[in-house]
Design an enzyme around this catalytic site. Structure first.
Site, mmCIF file in Angstrom:
data_model
loop_
_atom_site.group_PDB
_atom_site.id
_atom_site.type_symbol
_atom_site.label_atom_id
_atom_site.label_comp_id
_atom_site.label_asym_id
_atom_site.label_seq_id
_atom_site.Cartn_x
_atom_site.Cartn_y
_atom_site.Cartn_z
ATOM 1 N N TYR A 198 -10.858 -1.444 0.514
ATOM 2 C CA TYR A 198 -11.750 -1.142 -0.607
ATOM 3 C C TYR A 198 -12.760 -2.255 -0.877
ATOM 4 O O TYR A 198 -13.910 -1.974 -1.147
ATOM 5 C CB TYR A 198 -10.936 -0.838 -1.877
ATOM 6 C CG TYR A 198 -10.258 0.503 -1.767
ATOM 7 C CD1 TYR A 198 -10.969 1.671 -2.020
ATOM 8 C CD2 TYR A 198 -8.930 0.620 -1.340
ATOM 9 C CE1 TYR A 198 -10.384 2.921 -1.871
ATOM 10 C CE2 TYR A 198 -8.333 1.863 -1.194
ATOM 11 C CZ TYR A 198 -9.067 3.010 -1.459
ATOM 12 O OH TYR A 198 -8.492 4.243 -1.301
ATOM 13 N N HIS A 203 4.631 6.750 -1.256
ATOM 14 C CA HIS A 203 3.394 6.356 -1.932
ATOM 15 C C HIS A 203 3.744 6.186 -3.408
ATOM 16 O O HIS A 203 3.165 6.826 -4.289
ATOM 17 C CB HIS A 203 2.313 7.401 -1.693
ATOM 18 C CG HIS A 203 0.893 6.899 -1.883
ATOM 19 N ND1 HIS A 203 -0.084 7.004 -0.922
ATOM 20 C CD2 HIS A 203 0.291 6.285 -2.941
ATOM 21 C CE1 HIS A 203 -1.230 6.493 -1.371
ATOM 22 N NE2 HIS A 203 -1.022 6.053 -2.604
ATOM 23 N N GLU A 250 0.832 0.628 1.270
ATOM 24 C CA GLU A 250 0.478 -0.574 0.524
ATOM 25 C C GLU A 250 1.668 -1.284 -0.123
ATOM 26 O O GLU A 250 1.799 -1.311 -1.352
ATOM 27 C CB GLU A 250 -0.559 -0.230 -0.549
ATOM 28 C CG GLU A 250 -1.808 0.417 -0.001
ATOM 29 C CD GLU A 250 -2.929 0.565 -1.039
ATOM 30 O OE1 GLU A 250 -2.677 0.353 -2.240
ATOM 31 O OE2 GLU A 250 -4.068 0.868 -0.634
ATOM 32 N N ARG A 253 -3.964 13.222 5.468
ATOM 33 C CA ARG A 253 -2.888 12.280 5.130
ATOM 34 C C ARG A 253 -2.434 12.569 3.705
ATOM 35 O O ARG A 253 -3.235 12.474 2.766
ATOM 36 C CB ARG A 253 -3.398 10.843 5.233
ATOM 37 C CG ARG A 253 -2.415 9.832 4.717
ATOM 38 C CD ARG A 253 -2.865 8.379 4.894
ATOM 39 N NE ARG A 253 -1.862 7.498 4.336
ATOM 40 C CZ ARG A 253 -2.061 6.663 3.314
ATOM 41 N NH1 ARG A 253 -3.246 6.543 2.755
ATOM 42 N NH2 ARG A 253 -1.070 5.930 2.852
ATOM 43 N N ASN A 292 -5.889 0.224 4.645
ATOM 44 C CA ASN A 292 -6.666 0.709 3.507
ATOM 45 C C ASN A 292 -7.619 -0.402 3.112
ATOM 46 O O ASN A 292 -7.203 -1.547 2.910
ATOM 47 C CB ASN A 292 -5.762 1.018 2.308
ATOM 48 C CG ASN A 292 -4.868 2.224 2.555
ATOM 49 O OD1 ASN A 292 -4.968 2.886 3.593
ATOM 50 N ND2 ASN A 292 -4.002 2.500 1.611
ATOM 51 N N GLU A 336 -7.286 4.715 4.307
ATOM 52 C CA GLU A 336 -7.990 4.971 3.045
ATOM 53 C C GLU A 336 -9.240 4.120 2.988
ATOM 54 O O GLU A 336 -9.216 2.930 3.320
ATOM 55 C CB GLU A 336 -7.153 4.573 1.808
ATOM 56 C CG GLU A 336 -6.034 5.489 1.463
ATOM 57 C CD GLU A 336 -5.258 5.025 0.219
ATOM 58 O OE1 GLU A 336 -5.840 4.343 -0.660
ATOM 59 O OE2 GLU A 336 -4.065 5.329 0.159
HETATM 60 C C1 FCB Z 1 -5.112 2.627 -3.203
HETATM 61 C C2 FCB Z 1 -3.997 3.634 -3.345
HETATM 62 C C3 FCB Z 1 -4.481 5.019 -3.648
HETATM 63 C C4 FCB Z 1 -5.644 5.019 -4.616
HETATM 64 C C5 FCB Z 1 -6.714 4.071 -4.139
HETATM 65 C C6 FCB Z 1 -7.938 4.044 -5.018
HETATM 66 O O1 FCB Z 1 -4.624 1.366 -3.520
HETATM 67 O O2 FCB Z 1 -3.232 3.678 -2.174
HETATM 68 O O3 FCB Z 1 -3.390 5.758 -4.118
HETATM 69 O O4 FCB Z 1 -5.197 4.726 -5.871
HETATM 70 O O5 FCB Z 1 -6.196 2.786 -4.054
#
Ligand code: FCB
Length: 456
Positions: A301, A121, A166, A77, A299, A361
């Site tokens: 985290y 992006h 995002e 990607r 995505n 992600e």
């Molecule tokens: C996400 C972004 C990516 C990177 C990660 C850590 O929010 O999409 O570009 O910065 O975080």
């Protein structure tokens, strides 16, 4: 020993984005982007760096693709830099920009790696920002033209398209909080931006489908399970609001539910929307935004634990939810919370019913570098990925139609307002020499891909 085997044909991939890795910022006719401008504005990026050179991927893409092939990666990607294709945002097309992505796509296909292309992006052409950027409805139309030009060119070979990465970041983080380009702090403007991003997505979907027959088209959201720190009414309400602000504001309209009424009411009350409501929304817009897609990219985290600041601490006990101990946070200051991935995938599946899901992600920032033998022993990243893969497998067990997983990131890279201080790569980048070293996590990931799951 437990085995977590994934469904056949599961798409194991890695992810990057144009501004974070390409460099060659002024080469071959590339126009200026808002990230060029922002990163060169003193005080915006905390180590004073920018993406002028980054990982020099523009010149080293063949080696980087060879590296992916060696790891056995099935899909990649990456994003296209809009200002390489249309340096002024609209109008004249830069053939050299199209050629670059032609070469990337052809090299990937020759290596047996499927391209997943993100159109946006965050590197908006500065020329469009000068006219108001995404606060301006016309930018949504410019995006559709860009999507048309790009997909006419690559649509015969690219069969996976992601319109936006995002939109929360591209709207609120960058126009309300002001941490990302263009660095504006204006809540009303940020909400206009969110609408124009979603509108541009909906307008682009049929264009991509027309130019790329048989393609899957979707959008990527960053989602966070939001939990109240206690069962107090104030914490519960803070969690509701945050879930609306971060997750539902995007999920609801994309899945045909309009903007969430509780959030519109909150925003009117706070003066972030005019008393008449969300006046940027014109008749027909919500139908366009809700155009059915082939997949949703997620995505993930971390989670968010919401504590209301409206309640004195002593009235707010007991606090049932606690963050993990500090040592379980990554160097971004983000809590490690793998089960949140299972939670968010399961919730999206049950509440919204997307046709298909990809984790577009997930990854971690740890700065472990080469030892005396030149080996990068990033055991914490391997552990992080293993725990998240297992959480994803559990979401599949719960019925979530998860079809792939893209590790962020292939390479250490320019981490936005944190510059080069954060390293998310499974491949180490020495920025002085541009040498790459696959970290232990990359070698471990090769085994996961070969076994189609976590088996050790
Ligand atoms: C996400 C972004 C990516 C990177 C990660 C850590 O929010 O999409 O570009 O910065 O975080």
């Amino acid at each position: 020993m437990s085995k977590y085997v994934f469904p056949d044909n599961f798409v194991w991939g890695t992810a990057t984005s144009s501004y974070q890795i390409e460099g060659a910022a002024t080469e071959d006719g590339r126009g200026e982007s808002i990230w060029d401008r922002f990163s060169k504005t003193p005080g915006k990026v905390n180590d004073g760096t920018n993406g002028d050179i980054a990982c020099d991927h523009y010149h080293r893409y063949r080696d980087d693709i060879a590296l992916m092939k060696d790891l056995g990666v099935r899909a990649y990607r990456f994003s296209v830099a809009w200002p390489r294709i249309l340096p002024k945002g609209r109008g004249e097309v830069n053939a050299a920009g199209l050629d670059f992505y032609d070469r990337i796509v052809d090299t990937l296909l020759a290596a047996g790696i499927e391209p997943f292309v993100t159109l946006y992006h965050w590197d908006l052409p500065q020329a469009l920002q000068d006219e108001g950027g995404w606060t301006n409805r016309a930018t949504a139309e410019a995006f559709v033209t860009y999507a048309d030009v790009l997909s006419r060119h690559l649509g015969d070979r690219v069969k996976k398209w992601i319109t936006h990465n995002e939109p929360w970041c591209a709207s609120l983080l960058s126009h309300q909080i002001g941490l990302h380009a263009p660095g504006i702090r204006d809540y009303r403007a940020a909400l206009s931006v969110s609408h124009h991003l979603l509108l541009s997505h909906g307008l682009a979907v049929p264009v991509l489908r027309k130019n790329s027959p048989g393609a899957e088209v979707g959008i990527t959201l960053n989602l966070t399970p939001t939990v109240p720190a206690s069962r107090s009414a104030a914490d519960l309400d803070a969690a509701r609001h945050h879930d609306g602000y971060f997750n539902r504001w995007f999920l609801d309209p994309l899945f045909g539910r309009h903007y969430p009424a509780d959030m519109v009411a909150d925003y009117i009350k706070a003066g972030h929307l005019p008393p008449e409501g969300f006046t940027d929304v014109r008749p027909g817009d919500l139908e366009i935004i809700a155009t059915p897609c082939d997949f949703l990219g997620v995505n993930y985290y971390n989670r968010t634990v919401m504590r209301s600041d409206k309640v004195p601490e002593e009235q707010n006990l007991p606090r049932t939810e606690h963050l993990a101990p500090r040592e379980e946070w990554t160097e971004m200051g983000w809590e490690v919370y793998p089960d949140g991935l299972r939670q968010i995938l399961t919730r999206v599946h049950l509440e919204y019913g997307p046709a298909k899901l990809y984790v577009t992600e997930n990854g971690a920032s740890y700065s472990d570098g080469p030892d005396a033998e030149g080996r990068v022993r990033d055991a914490r990243r391997t552990q992080f990925l293993r725990d998240h893969f297992i959480a994803a497998r559990r979401a599949i067990d719960a019925g979530a139609p998860l079809a792939g997983y893209f590790v962020w990131s292939l390479l250490d890279n320019f981490e936005w307002e944190r510059g080069y201080t954060q390293r998310f790569g499974i491949v180490w980048v020495d920025y002085e020499t541009q040498k790459r070293i696959p970290k232990d996590s990359a070698l471990w990931y090769r085994g996961v891909i070969a076994a189609n799951g976590v088996v050790d």
